[in-house]
Design an enzyme around this catalytic site. Structure first.
Site, short mmCIF file in Angstrom:
data_model
loop_
_atom_site.label_atom_id
_atom_site.label_comp_id
_atom_site.label_asym_id
_atom_site.label_seq_id
_atom_site.Cartn_x
_atom_site.Cartn_y
_atom_site.Cartn_z
N ALA A 6 0.87 -1.18 0.00
CA ALA A 6 0.00 0.00 0.00
C ALA A 6 0.91 1.23 0.00
O ALA A 6 2.06 1.15 0.41
CB ALA A 6 -0.88 -0.01 1.25
N GLY B 115 0.78 -5.25 0.79
CA GLY B 115 -0.36 -5.30 -0.11
C GLY B 115 0.01 -5.83 -1.48
O GLY B 115 -0.83 -6.36 -2.20
N GLU C 126 -0.37 -9.39 -1.14
CA GLU C 126 -1.80 -9.69 -0.96
C GLU C 126 -2.54 -9.61 -2.29
O GLU C 126 -3.46 -10.38 -2.53
CB GLU C 126 -2.40 -8.73 0.07
CG GLU C 126 -1.87 -9.03 1.48
CD GLU C 126 -2.30 -8.01 2.49
OE1 GLU C 126 -1.89 -6.84 2.37
OE2 GLU C 126 -3.05 -8.37 3.41
N GLU D 162 4.26 -5.81 7.23
CA GLU D 162 3.44 -4.81 7.90
C GLU D 162 3.75 -4.68 9.39
O GLU D 162 3.63 -3.61 9.97
CB GLU D 162 1.96 -5.12 7.73
CG GLU D 162 1.43 -4.85 6.33
CD GLU D 162 1.59 -6.05 5.40
OE1 GLU D 162 2.44 -6.92 5.67
OE2 GLU D 162 0.87 -6.11 4.39
#
Ligand code: T1G
Length: 690
Positions: free
Chosen positions: A60, A99, A102, A122
């Protein structure tokens, strides 16, 4: 942001969001649009998602956190990928982190380039994966293995990812060709396996292994709320339906985004990268090539510095005055490598290879062919200036001459040569081959090219280089000296070593100042104080009693044979009380909060002076120095970041009180601190302003 092209029925969506393809709102929009177009296009049978550059997706966009989420949100993108009516293959061309991984996990297959790295880091930002990673990864590779990966936040390579079950194919040849062929094959046989549907890895054995890991993680769970949340979320894999697990993950993630620890860790992430922006230094300044190094002095520091060069693959000549001193230095280096081999972090072959890069020589003439020389002899200006005069004569024009001094005047050292523009300070922290911080001390005459070379070298050695100016102690040690004075003052005023150390470790440091002094040896500070004509009644008394620390079996604490840590010593406490009495001080007790204030506010005050004098370019640099050189707890962001959270007005008022109480005017708020406090501002509000 996302380019698309259809090739033989496969729509290839290429993310192009330099520098690291972070998943900004634009990128998410581009991917959702590509999925929508692919679904509507009868010519398209499958999709491949890949990126330009060396990173697949860095995760992200951390700079978006804390701002209102923009559609499509991360969960909406993940859902669109997984529910795509046509198979989606991730072609992982580089790092797939957070992310980024992910996104790949929500695809129906994953093809990775051999050099790709995959991970969910994270936790290092005080978070947990927030886009389904805590539910999909365990279903692919088992909860225990997945939990360890997420708890430690370390990436795995492509082959390991395949062996674990994260990656389907490692593409030894053309990544896109391999991924597209796999996508076509899946379209032909109607295969669209989703990680969310896998249950074969979630077994009772896996649960037992997971719970055993949880037991090992008790301390981290207590210290960091995100690790506790990670445990609860991964455990849901066993007890709850997929969507419930994702909902639980989302609830924790949104709460953690607002957690002060996470905000501090995200601040640190950017502050560590900001240090490479040096005022007055253009990004295009070319670094000089460094083909061979030399280190003068084979003591603890010199040996550690030589190891840094060897570990980075740079041949290094280690220079001493005699064969005996050299032999001792080389032996110490071998012991260091042997310890890594014993720990399994270094292979015997790699140890030999690195040792082969270190050539021991007696005499400064051996530095003649070095492109950079790092002097690491003891802290005596006469010795250093003599060595630099000789090195100036011995080395070729253009060779960089660096000193590892931890507080002496680099301008004076540079003046001993005819090449001051090639002289710089490279202040390593002990143990040099372990500590990440490197203070790059820019002297008045140091050229920009030499500064750029030092920064590039620091990164090549795996350090975090921070450029600082010349003053006594530069940044870190100058602030540390204030804490040391304050710690001594607390002892004579009524506190005891274990109380001070406990307050500091409860704050988040791994060690308190007195345990640290015992570890380093009290004689170092004693020698410095004597050279400066300074007094520290308790520390001086301990040294006079030959209580020099762990190496003497006693210092502030006593170290019984084989004890793992020091124990309180009544003899020391009597000595301290005697010093208080001789000073006419009526002893009193101190709360842990008071101890923290009295130790750390003077450091922050010195940081304000350092900023005002231009010795550090920005507050973040000071924080990065304390995080990576002195063990400041990262989840508190660094001394200046922490001061902003405490409030500068409160700190200024308390410093006024300390100055009045002790008569020590140096405790009065520095002008910059006073100004910011009066204006209701923070250090962070300074930006590049001074
Ligand atoms: N967001 C925004 N900027 C980023 C970024 C990110 N994720 N990663 C890097 N940058 C910037 C960085 O600040 C620097 O900027 C430049 O890119 C180069 O970075 C939902 C919530 C990918 C291994 O933790 O580990 O996904 O200084 O110097 O050495 O579950 O960057 O040039 O202006 O580090 O080649 C999780 C963080 C996010 C990975 C590349 N992801 N990044 O290393 O370059 S949270 C991470 C890295 C998340 C999801 C959760 C490294 C790298 P500037 P750099 P590098």
């Amino acid at each position: 942001m996302v380019r698309t092209a259809v090739n033989e029925g496969v729509l290839v969506a290429t993310i192009d969001n330099p520098p690291v393809n972070a998943l900004s709102a634009d990128v998410r929009r581009g991917l959702v649009e590509a999925l929508r177009n692919a679904a509507a296009d009868p010519q398209v049978s499958a999709l491949v998602i890949t990126s330009s550059g060396k990173t697949f997706i860095a995760g992200a966009d951390i700079s978006e956190f804390g701002k209102p989420p923009q559609s499509p949100t991360f969960p909406e993108l993940i859902q669109a990928l997984e529910e795509s009516p046509k198979p989606v293959v991730a072609a992982i061309n580089g790092a797939a982190l957070g992310g980024g991984l992910e996104v790949a996990l929500a695809c129906h297959a994953r093809v990775a380039a051999p050099g790709a790295k995959l991970g969910l880091p994270e936790v290092k930002l005080g978070l947990i994966p927030g886009a389904g990673g805590t539910q999909r990864l365990p279903r692919l590779i088992g909860a225990a293995t997945a939990f360890r990966m997420m708890r430690d936040g370390e990436p795995v390579g492509a082959a390991a990812a395949r062996d674990l079950g994260i990656v389907d194919i490692v593409a030894d040849s053309d990544l896109l060709v391999t991924a597209s062929m796999h996508a076509r094959e899946m379209a032909r046989n109607g295969s669209r396996p989703a990680a969310r549907d896998r249950r074969d890895r979630i077994t009772e054995e896996d649960r037992a292994a997971f719970e055993a890991l949880v037991k090992e993680t008790a301390r981290q769970m207590k210290e960091m709320p995100n690790v506790a949340a990670l445990v609860e979320t991964v455990r849901a894999v066993f007890d709850r339906a997929f969507d419930d697990g994702v909902a639980l993950e989302r609830e924790h993630f949104l709460r953690l985004i607002e957690d002060d620890r996470s905000k501090a860790l995200r601040y640190v992430f950017f502050a560590e990268r900001e240090t490479s922006r040096v005022p007055g230094l253009s990004k295009d300044t070319q670094a000089r090539p460094l083909r061979r190094a030399a280190v003068v002095g084979a003591g603890t520091m010199g040996g550690g510095i030589a190891i840094c060069f060897a570990n980075a693959g740079i041949p290094v000549t280690l220079i001493e005055t005699s064969e005996e001193a050299l032999a001792r230095g080389i032996a110490r280096i071998e012991q260091t490598y042997d310890a890594s081999v014993r720990r399994g972090t270094l292979s015997p072959e790699e140890k030999q290879r690195r040792l082969g890069l270190i050539a021991g020589r007696a005499g400064l003439e051996a530095a003649a062919d070095a492109d950079i020389v790092v002097e690491a002899v003891f802290e005596d200006m006469a010795v250093k200036t003599s060595i630099f005069g000789d090195l100036d004569r011995i080395t070729a024009p253009g060779a960089i001459l660096a000193t590892n001094t931890s507080y002496l005047d680099v301008n004076e050292i540079a003046a001993a040569t005819r090449r001051p523009e090639d002289v710089i300070g490279l202040h390593f922290f002990s143990p040099a081959n372990v500590m990440r911080l490197l203070e790059v001390v820019r002297a008045e005459r140091t050229s920009s090219e030499v500064v750029a070379t030092a920064l590039s070298l620091g990164r090549a050695l795996g350090k975090i280089p921070v450029v600082v100016g010349v003053c006594f102690g530069f940044v870190g040690n100058r602030m540390l000296s204030k804490r040391t004075v304050a710690a001594e003052r607390l002892l004579t005023a009524g506190a005891l070593p274990h109380e001070v150390d406990a307050a500091v470790t409860d704050f988040g440091f791994r060690m308190g100042p007195f345990a640290m002094a015992d570890l380093a040896g009290l004689d170092i500070g004693w020698r410095t104080r004597k050279s400066l004509g300074q007094k520290a009644p308790v520390a001086d008394a301990l040294c006079e009693a030959n209580r020099l620390g762990q190496k003497a079996g006693k210092g502030y604490y006593v170290y019984p044979e084989g004890a793992r840590s020091g124990e309180r010593d009544p003899e020391v406490e009597r000595l301290i009380e005697k010093v208080s009495s001789e000073l006419g001080i009526k002893r009193r007790s101190f709360t842990p909060d008071e101890i923290v204030e009295r130790l750390l506010y003077p450091m922050v005050n010195e940081g304000a002076r350092i900023l005002d004098e231009g010795i550090a370019a920005r507050t973040g640099d000071i924080d990065v120095i304390w995080l990576n050189g002195y063990g400041w707890p990262a989840w508190r962001g660094g001394p200046m970041y922490w001061a902003d959270q405490v409030g500068l007005a409160k700190i200024a008022d308390r410093l006024e009180a300390f100055a009045a109480e002790t008569g020590d005017d140096s405790l009065r708020p520095a002008p910059l601190l006073r100004r910011l406090a009066d204006e209701g501002r923070t250090f962070a509000s300074l930006g590049g302003e001074r």
